[in-house]
Design a protein around this motif. Structure first.
Motif, PDB file in Angstrom:
ATOM      1  N   UNK A   1      -9.721  26.339   4.531  1.00  0.00           N
ATOM      2  CA  UNK A   1     -10.409  25.720   3.404  1.00  0.00           C
ATOM      3  C   UNK A   1     -11.223  26.698   2.578  1.00  0.00           C
TER       4      UNK A   1
ATOM      5  N   UNK B   1      -8.178  28.045  -4.205  1.00  0.00           N
ATOM      6  CA  UNK B   1      -6.954  28.323  -4.945  1.00  0.00           C
ATOM      7  C   UNK B   1      -7.180  29.331  -6.061  1.00  0.00           C
ATOM      8  N   UNK B   2      -8.333  29.270  -6.691  1.00  0.00           N
ATOM      9  CA  UNK B   2      -8.564  30.166  -7.822  1.00  0.00           C
ATOM     10  C   UNK B   2      -9.556  31.295  -7.490  1.00  0.00           C
TER      11      UNK B   2
ATOM     12  N   UNK C   1      -3.908  18.156  -4.807  1.00  0.00           N
ATOM     13  CA  UNK C   1      -4.570  18.869  -3.721  1.00  0.00           C
ATOM     14  C   UNK C   1      -4.025  18.358  -2.394  1.00  0.00           C
TER      15      UNK C   1
ATOM     16  N   UNK D   1     -20.578  11.939   0.789  1.00  0.00           N
ATOM     17  CA  UNK D   1     -19.156  11.635   0.808  1.00  0.00           C
ATOM     18  C   UNK D   1     -18.455  12.640   1.710  1.00  0.00           C
TER      19      UNK D   1
ATOM     20  N   UNK E   1     -14.645  14.038   3.025  1.00  0.00           N
ATOM     21  CA  UNK E   1     -13.208  13.985   2.776  1.00  0.00           C
ATOM     22  C   UNK E   1     -12.511  13.575   4.061  1.00  0.00           C
TER      23      UNK E   1
ATOM     24  N   UNK F   1     -19.674  16.567  -2.766  1.00  0.00           N
ATOM     25  CA  UNK F   1     -18.881  17.105  -1.664  1.00  0.00           C
ATOM     26  C   UNK F   1     -17.765  17.980  -2.214  1.00  0.00           C
ATOM     27  N   UNK F   2     -17.782  19.270  -1.876  1.00  0.00           N
ATOM     28  CA  UNK F   2     -16.735  20.144  -2.399  1.00  0.00           C
ATOM     29  C   UNK F   2     -15.368  19.782  -1.822  1.00  0.00           C
ATOM     30  N   UNK F   3     -14.329  19.964  -2.633  1.00  0.00           N
ATOM     31  CA  UNK F   3     -12.972  19.692  -2.169  1.00  0.00           C
ATOM     32  C   UNK F   3     -12.230  21.016  -2.056  1.00  0.00           C
ATOM     33  N   UNK F   4     -11.984  21.463  -0.821  1.00  0.00           N
ATOM     34  CA  UNK F   4     -11.267  22.723  -0.659  1.00  0.00           C
ATOM     35  C   UNK F   4      -9.898  22.640  -1.298  1.00  0.00           C
ATOM     36  N   UNK F   5      -9.393  23.710  -1.762  1.00  0.00           N
ATOM     37  CA  UNK F   5      -8.058  23.848  -2.357  1.00  0.00           C
ATOM     38  C   UNK F   5      -7.907  23.110  -3.687  1.00  0.00           C
ATOM     39  N   UNK F   6      -9.025  22.663  -4.252  1.00  0.00           N
ATOM     40  CA  UNK F   6      -8.917  21.977  -5.535  1.00  0.00           C
ATOM     41  C   UNK F   6      -9.042  23.007  -6.661  1.00  0.00           C
ATOM     42  N   UNK F   7      -8.680  22.613  -7.889  1.00  0.00           N
ATOM     43  CA  UNK F   7      -8.819  23.543  -9.005  1.00  0.00           C
ATOM     44  C   UNK F   7     -10.253  24.065  -9.134  1.00  0.00           C
ATOM     45  N   UNK F   8     -10.392  25.246  -9.657  1.00  0.00           N
ATOM     46  CA  UNK F   8     -11.682  25.924  -9.762  1.00  0.00           C
ATOM     47  C   UNK F   8     -12.729  25.072 -10.473  1.00  0.00           C
TER      48      UNK F   8
ATOM     49  N   UNK G   1     -13.212  21.988 -10.508  1.00  0.00           N
ATOM     50  CA  UNK G   1     -13.675  20.800  -9.795  1.00  0.00           C
ATOM     51  C   UNK G   1     -14.858  21.156  -8.903  1.00  0.00           C
TER      52      UNK G   1
END
Lengths: 677, 182
Positions: A582, A586-587, A638, A652, A654, B69-76, B78
């Motif tokens: 994690x 990606x960027x 995602x 929240x 995930x 809450x951060x979402x791993x692997x999401x676009x920068x 986000x």
């Protein structure tokens, strides 16, 4: 969508489902050579209702189609037309038309001209039957309805006697008396009709002529109905029934039916029909909650006025009641979401019939467990994958009647679709008695496609070979058939099912058949989850897939050819460090979480069917019930998450898509790169 | 009575305001005035040092910031997800979408999340500060701004409000979200 329209769709859907079900029974009856006038009537009524409500909601094309089918069914009902396979085709086609038009009345792809023409031709061929078979006066025949006439004909054909019975009834009790008369007739006789007799009526009595068809002799009739001999006359036959021409047998087969590819198996309505008792129960619970709410207000007042101590114990008690009611409310609402799988199975039965015909195969579908209840959402999402599996079984699995005979099997192939509940999961099984999967062919194809090396293939266990068919781009037919082989493959079936938190497995025996087993959670709404920490954030891991959690130490790690594994009780378990996975944004630059080498980490072992993987997490908070909420469309690309859940206090978490992650981690490296080329 | 329409509108600004906010006091006059003079009404906010606006109608709600809450692997772009009364909502950090806005001192207390409608979904946009509603006349708008590149995809106009000594960049939230998450 507006409420009445939604209601209309729900009702249409229900009628269509009933029609499909009845037509399938009719189809079977026709094959077995059994007549079933009651069922025909039932179907006729269904189409009639559909016509009515379609008119009310301005669904003109649907209404027109219903009107035509109604005429056709009327001819069948009155025996002016014989039930045959082509007639059934038209009826099935008509129901498919209803389904599509109810989704979009203006759908230009719904072409009704073929079916309209066919109905026209059939209706035209329907014979008008001559009326006289018993020697009845014209005046009596003239007032009979067409249906009564038909029953008269049917009874005459069966060689039954016709009696005319004169009886007088009290005006006040005539309805009940007539019913009593019919009840007495029971199965021994059929009341065709009753007419006021020419004799006129006395005072408060009405004289009726009752036409009764029966095998009983005159004496037996007198005895059964307790009437005088003078009141009963037998109506003589006018000609031998065998002289009458039989209804035409329809044999043309030029109807172009909807390809099975285009059959619609998804539900049209988003609504769920609910048993009022379930709602009553919910209403009660809500009432209880309102009382609790009022008590809270009282207690607050009590505390303010200094009666604190008493209030505290009272509050504690109240808290417990509240918890109980809330739980009740939760399960009640879940219950409302549940629908029986039978609805879906009925729709799939149509697909079976259609696909079998297209492939000129004989297939008998056996269904069980139709009352197994599953969340409405899951039922809808299951439609496409199951339809595809059924197609595959008929196309690739079940052999042609000739081949089957050679193999010493009955000509008619058997497809079994069954469902049952097992704990908080539902198992759906699709079994065929076809040729089974060809092991050599599958491995050869996988090697040809570069999905597998020959060495790897030679030491592959059977189950692993079967699973190759789920790899994207795999298609077992050399030439693509019109039905099963186009882009949409078994891989999509698998993805769709794992998206629902389910697992699909298969087993096959050469010459004996193939069995697909789908294991699904009963509901997606509330699940039991393990809350774990990765980095600084909490994540929820659905407990259904978790086998165990063990303390993890980096020294346990072994690296085998780039894959990380640990040894767990003498077995090798592939693992995935979620923090490392994690933190690769990606960027962003690769800022790995290696620095924070926490002292105590855990490995949570998840299993999906035969596949196991350990997720390495930083901490385990505990387990709790969570409500899964979908992530928005903005995050649909995602991978790795099934949704998110509100943990309260604005936090929240995930929800990890465990099966998706296992899939991702265990992908054979050989195929990577090949698939996306 | 030949009065300058603009002056008339000025004098009856309360009525106009009510009309714009969909209040019950809307009158024919207000409607006329709105159509004649007001080209657009937007919510006016700041990201970094630059002022921006989005159509007022697109904004559902304005929230104070909350833990995201951060979402791993999401676009920068986000920032993560939050729960808005039970609905999981994606939050986009506008600073990461709009490049070159310049750094300024961020006071977290002033940050706001604008909930906007975007293709069937409500999405949160994190801004540095919300200023308020801005009514813009046709004269104040430059409709085909000379901006190209990535930003050009979602900039609809540049406004030069008479009241402000600054420019306001008007954004199309749908295109912006598509750009940020596509």
């Amino acid at each position: 969508m507006s409420e009445p329209l939604e209601e209309f769709r729900a009702e249409v859907q229900e009628i269509i489902e009933a029609l499909s079900r009845d037509l399938l029974v009719l189809d079977q009856n026709q094959k077995d050579g059994v007549e079933n006038p009651a069922l025909l009537n039932e179907i006729f009524r269904g189409v009639h209702t559909l016509k009515g409500i379609a008119g009310m909601f301005g669904f003109e094309r649907l209404g027109a189609l219903a009107h035509m089918l109604e005429d056709l069914l009327d001819s069948l009902r009155l025996d002016r037309l014989a039930l045959s396979a082509p007639v059934l085709d038209v009826l099935f086609e008509g129901v498919e038309g209803f389904h599509r038009l109810s989704v979009d009345e203006k759908d230009p792809t719904v072409d009704l001209t073929a079916v309209t023409r066919q109905i026209d031709e059939l209706t035209k061929k329907a014979r008008r039957r001559t009326k006289k078979l018993y020697d009845l006066e014209e005046s009596v025949l003239a007032v009979m309805t067409e249906y009564e006439e038909h029953r008269l004909f049917a009874n005459a054909s069966a060689g039954l006697f016709l009696y005319r019975i004169q009886a007088a009834f009290d005006f006040d009790t005539i309805d009940a008396d007539l019913q009593g008369f019919k009840d007495r007739a029971g199965e021994q006789a059929e009341v065709i009709t009753y007419l006021p007799s020419g004799e006129g009526s006395f005072d408060s009595k009405l004289e009726l002529d009752i036409l009764l068809a029966s095998r009983l002799t005159t004496d037996e009739v007198m005895e059964r109905f307790d009437i005088a001999a003078s009141a009963v006359t037998q109506v003589p036959f006018r000609a031998e029934p065998s002289d009458w021409p039989k209804p035409l047998i329809e044999s043309s087969t030029d109807l172009t039916t909807t390809e099975s590819d285009n059959l619609l198996v998804r539900g049209v309505a988003n609504s769920v029909r609910v048993d009022i008792r379930k709602l009553d129960h919910l209403m009660n619970v809500v009432g209880e909650l309102a009382i609790i709410r009022a008590t809270v207000a009282q207690l607050t007042e009590a505390i303010r006025s200094g009666e604190g101590r008493r209030a505290v114990s009272e509050l504690q008690r109240l808290g417990r009641t509240f918890e109980r009611q809330l739980e009740d409310l939760q399960t009640g609402i879940l219950d409302v979401r549940m629908v029986p799988l039978g609805q879906l199975f009925d729709r799939l039965a149509r697909v079976v019939r259609q696909v079998a015909r297209e492939h000129r195969k004989e297939v008998h579908l056996e269904v069980s467990g139709v009352n197994t209840e599953v969340d409405k959402l899951i039922v809808e999402e299951l439609a496409d994958p199951l339809m595809h599996l059924i197609r595959n079984s008929i196309d690739h699995g079940i052999e042609t009647p000739r081949l089957r005979e050679k193999a010493g099997k009955p000509q008619e192939g058997r497809l079994t679709l069954s469902a049952f509940q097992k704990g908080s999961h539902v198992i759906i099984e699709l079994r065929d008695d076809g040729s089974g999967l060809n092991e050599e062919f599958i491995t050869k194809r996988a090697i040809d496609h570069g999905l597998l090396t020959e060495e790897a293939a030679s030491e592959m266990p059977k189950e692993a070979i079967w699973n190759l068919i789920f790899i994207p781009g795999f298609s077992t037919r050399a030439e693509i058939t019109d039905i099963s082989g186009r882009g949409f493959g078994m891989d999509v079936v698998k993805t769709n099912i794992s998206r629902l938190g389910g697992v699909i497995e298969l087993d096959s025996k050469p010459g004996r058949g193939t069995r697909f087993t789908i294991n699904l959670p009963v509901t997606l709404a509330i699940i039991n989850a393990l809350i774990v920490e990765i980095g600084d954030s909490p994540y929820a891991l659905p407990l259904a897939s978790v086998q165990e959690a063990v303390p993890f130490d980096p020294s346990m790690l072994h690296n085998i050819d780039g894959d990380q594994v640990i040894s767990l009780r003498d077995t090798t378990l592939p693992v995935c460090d979620l923090r490392a996975l994690f933190s690769k944004k990606s960027n962003d630059d690769n800022t790995t979480g290696e620095d924070a080498a926490k002292t105590k980490r855990y490995c949570v072992v998840c299993a999906f069917g035969a596949r196991r993987l350990g997720f390495i997490v930083d901490a385990i908070q505990g387990q709790r019930d969570i409500v899964i909420k979908a992530l928005g469309n903005t995050l649909s690309n995602v991978r790795g998450f099934a949704g998110a859940t509100d943990l309260g206090q604005q936090q929240v978490a995930l929800v990890l898509d465990a099966s998706g992650l296992v899939e991702e981690m265990l992908q054979p490296r050989e195929k990577k790169g090949v698939l996306h080329a | 009575m030949t009065q300058d329409p603009d002056a008339q509108i000025e004098s009856r600004s309360d009525e106009l305001l009510a009309a714009l906010n969909g209040g019950s006091q809307s009158s024919l006059f207000a409607k006329f005035a709105v159509e004649r003079v007001i080209a657009t009404t937007c919510l006016h906010f700041r990201v970094g040092t630059q002022r921006y606006g989005v159509p007022l109608g697109a904004v559902h709600e304005i929230l104070r910031t909350r833990p995201c809450t951060p979402v791993p692997r999401s676009p920068h772009a986000v920032l993560g997800v939050i729960s808005v009364r039970g609905t999981v909502t994606t939050v986009i950090d506008l600073r990461r979408v709009i490049s070159g806005t310049g750094e300024s001192e961020e006071k977290e207390a002033r940050q706001r999340i604008l909930l906007v409608q975007s293709e069937g979904e409500v999405v949160g946009l994190l801004s540095s500060e919300v200023h308020g509603v801005l009514r813009l006349t046709k004269e104040e708008l430059e409709l085909e701004p000379p901006v190209g590149g990535d930003v050009g995809e979602f900039v609809t106009a540049i406004a030069r409000p008479r009241k402000l000594d600054d420019i306001v960049v008007l954004l199309d939230p749908v295109a912006l979200v598509r750009r940020a998450c596509g």
